[in-house]
Design a protein around this motif. Structure first.
Motif, PDB file in Angstrom:
ATOM      1  N   ALA A 192      33.859 -15.023  34.657  1.00 34.36           N
ATOM      2  CA  ALA A 192      33.223 -14.100  35.597  1.00 34.36           C
ATOM      3  C   ALA A 192      33.606 -12.655  35.294  1.00 34.36           C
ATOM      4  CB  ALA A 192      33.606 -14.465  37.028  1.00 34.36           C
ATOM      5  N   ALA A 193      34.873 -12.414  34.973  1.00 32.36           N
ATOM      6  CA  ALA A 193      35.322 -11.052  34.660  1.00 32.36           C
ATOM      7  C   ALA A 193      34.654 -10.533  33.396  1.00 32.36           C
ATOM      8  CB  ALA A 193      36.839 -11.020  34.517  1.00 32.36           C
ATOM      9  N   ASP A 194      34.475 -11.395  32.410  1.00 33.18           N
ATOM     10  CA  ASP A 194      33.822 -10.979  31.173  1.00 33.18           C
ATOM     11  C   ASP A 194      32.358 -10.621  31.426  1.00 33.18           C
ATOM     12  OD1 ASP A 194      34.024 -10.677  28.228  1.00 33.18           O
ATOM     13  OD2 ASP A 194      32.508 -12.249  28.232  1.00 33.18           O
ATOM     14  N   ARG A 195      31.674 -11.404  32.264  1.00 32.01           N
ATOM     15  CA  ARG A 195      30.285 -11.077  32.598  1.00 32.01           C
ATOM     16  C   ARG A 195      30.218  -9.766  33.385  1.00 32.01           C
ATOM     17  NH1 ARG A 195      27.379 -16.877  34.197  1.00 32.01           N
ATOM     18  NH2 ARG A 195      27.754 -17.890  32.191  1.00 32.01           N
ATOM     19  N   ALA A 196      31.198  -9.550  34.253  1.00 31.87           N
ATOM     20  CA  ALA A 196      31.234  -8.293  35.003  1.00 31.87           C
ATOM     21  C   ALA A 196      31.401  -7.112  34.065  1.00 31.87           C
ATOM     22  CB  ALA A 196      32.380  -8.333  36.021  1.00 31.87           C
ATOM     23  N   LEU A 197      32.283  -7.272  33.075  1.00 35.52           N
ATOM     24  CA  LEU A 197      32.543  -6.188  32.130  1.00 35.52           C
ATOM     25  C   LEU A 197      31.288  -5.836  31.343  1.00 35.52           C
ATOM     26  CD1 LEU A 197      35.739  -5.935  29.967  1.00 35.52           C
ATOM     27  CD2 LEU A 197      33.514  -5.500  28.953  1.00 35.52           C
ATOM     28  N   GLN A 198      30.565  -6.861  30.859  1.00 36.62           N
ATOM     29  CA  GLN A 198      29.334  -6.611  30.107  1.00 36.62           C
ATOM     30  C   GLN A 198      28.287  -5.931  30.975  1.00 36.62           C
ATOM     31  OE1 GLN A 198      28.050 -10.291  28.332  1.00 36.62           O
ATOM     32  NE2 GLN A 198      30.047 -10.712  27.426  1.00 36.62           N
ATOM     33  N   ALA A 199      28.141  -6.388  32.209  1.00 33.79           N
ATOM     34  CA  ALA A 199      27.156  -5.790  33.108  1.00 33.79           C
ATOM     35  C   ALA A 199      27.506  -4.337  33.415  1.00 33.79           C
ATOM     36  CB  ALA A 199      27.066  -6.602  34.397  1.00 33.79           C
ATOM     37  N   ALA A 200      28.796  -4.062  33.598  1.00 32.14           N
ATOM     38  CA  ALA A 200      29.232  -2.699  33.905  1.00 32.14           C
ATOM     39  C   ALA A 200      28.918  -1.754  32.752  1.00 32.14           C
ATOM     40  CB  ALA A 200      30.727  -2.686  34.216  1.00 32.14           C
ATOM     41  N   GLU A 201      29.120  -2.229  31.521  1.00 30.13           N
ATOM     42  CA  GLU A 201      28.809  -1.378  30.372  1.00 30.13           C
ATOM     43  C   GLU A 201      27.314  -1.125  30.277  1.00 30.13           C
ATOM     44  OE1 GLU A 201      29.781  -0.946  25.595  1.00 30.13           O
ATOM     45  OE2 GLU A 201      30.587  -2.646  26.739  1.00 30.13           O
TER      46      GLU A 201
END
Length: 411
Positions: A192-201
């Motif tokens: 979930a954190a990795d998906r959040a990071l990609q979405a934020a970028e």
């Protein structure tokens, strides 16, 4: 435990380790700890107060707890928790599996009309409200519907809205990551954190990227991957710290920098590094003083109160129960979320348990349970301290503690 007791335990650990033909790194690996932690235990620097940690040490050495500490109460091996407990986030875990919007890649139209950005803002805020209240069962249902919906929306929305949808998607996955970590599903938290990071970028929101790294660091800590947790936190600090030297640095950046310093304090406390722990706590205190008040930027709840809660928590990790209880006396956590307040009382209970104050520890746990029952019934630290208190008070376990153990399914 007195200084002489600590030294005696350390010598026993060293002798038993050598008798078993184990190196310090072998013992560290068997316990999921660092080699420096084992070294500090053997040198009498790092006390081992929690019975659960003592049991883990005995198991790694393949001896009984009494061989390590003759005054310890006899213990029964705990039942594997995964064999009889369902996690409140299991539904969300299923929703996280696979591609979040596979049909969109094959040009399938959405089954339902796409909700508005305003609707998604409201639903993401509601998710954080449930997370801060530790209402994980309701949160699971909520996010299991929200995440697929927002994943579909970002792929079909007008180009002018996609940046905003990516930002909301990042926030939604951050809620999932934080909650998975608190419910001991660190592998799902990492995803979930990795998906959040990609979405934020994709949203062009660098501070949301840092907030996602904050969630990722917590997931790594829960997995005992301390080097990866430290890398995630230090990468953010190395960028934010120079920016914070400016007197006009935005408060949101200061909050994230302070939160990352608290992550590094926790990592070092778990590794038994007192000097580094106190360094990062003091760094966070200085940042909180600049803010001047408790805030909740990026749902970190960073501010002076949360810093002191971490100061107490890290003291517990280091075995400094007296310092932890002294810090706790000056903390008023009533302005924070139920989750943070509950965690504060959990750490108070852990400190009292280290001093074998069964009554005070049980009272603190009951306060924590009243604030966030799902957190106390499911959190690994709460379950550990409940189990330790039961062992300490046997054969006359107080009724209130016995009832709490039953509600938490602690065998």
């Amino acid at each position: 435990m007195t200084g002489s007791d600590v030294r005696t335990l350390g010598q026993r650990v060293k002798d038993l380790r050598r008798d078993a033909g184990m190196s310090q790194s072998d013992l560290a690996a068997a316990m999921g700890r660092s080699e420096s932690w084992v070294s500090q235990v053997e040198r009498g620097v790092q006390p081992v107060e929690r019975l659960s940690v003592l049991q883990a040490l005995a198991d790694a050495l393949k001896v009984s707890v009494r061989e390590l500490r003759p005054d310890a109460a006899p213990t029964e091996p705990p039942e594997p928790e995964s064999s009889h407990r369902n996690n409140d986030l299991d539904g969300l875990r299923v929703a996280l599996t696979g591609h979040p919007a596979l049909g969109s890649l094959f040009e399938q139209p959405p089954a339902d009309p796409i909700p508005s950005l305003t609707d998604f803002h409201h639903w993401v805020d509601e998710a954080w409200t449930l997370a801060h209240a530790s209402s994980y069962a309701a949160l699971s249902d909520h996010l299991a519907k929200l995440l697929p919906s927002i994943e579909t929306a970002v792929r079909h929305a007008p180009a002018s809205d996609r940046t905003s949808f990516h930002a909301l998607r990042a926030k939604a996955y951050q809620v999932a990551a934080a909650s998975f970590t608190r419910q001991d599903q660190a592998d799902a938290a990492w995803i979930a954190a990795d998906r959040a990071l990609q979405a934020a970028e994709l949203a062009g929101e660098p501070l949301e990227v840092v907030a996602s790294l904050f969630r990722m660091a917590h997931a790594f800590m829960r997995q005992q991957h301390m080097e990866q947790a430290e890398q995630a936190a230090k990468s953010a600090v190395s960028v934010l710290a120079p920016r914070a030297e400016s007197p006009t640095c935005p408060v949101e950046e200061l909050s994230l920098l302070g939160a990352m310093n608290l992550v590094l304090a926790v990592i070092n406390a778990r590794e038994g590094n007192r000097t580094e722990t106190h360094h990062y706590i003091n760094q966070a205190r200085a940042i909180a003083a600049r803010l001047g008040a408790d805030r909740n930027d990026f749902d970190t709840e960073f501010g002076p109160t949360n810093v002191e809660i971490h100061a107490m928590s890290t003291a517990v990790e280091l075995g400094d129960a007296g310092l932890a209880l002294e810090v706790a006396q000056g903390v008023d956590a009533s302005s924070l979320s139920p989750e943070r307040q509950s965690r504060f009382f959990l750490d108070v209970a852990r400190a009292h348990a280290q001093r074998r104050h069964v009554g005070e520890a049980t009272a603190a746990l009951l306060e924590a349970e009243a604030l966030a029952p799902e957190q106390i019934h499911d959190h690994h630290l709460a379950r550990e301290v409940i189990r330790d208190l039961v062992q300490l008070s046997e054969p006359r376990v107080p009724e209130s503690l016995r009832d709490l153990a039953e509600r938490s399914a602690v065998g």
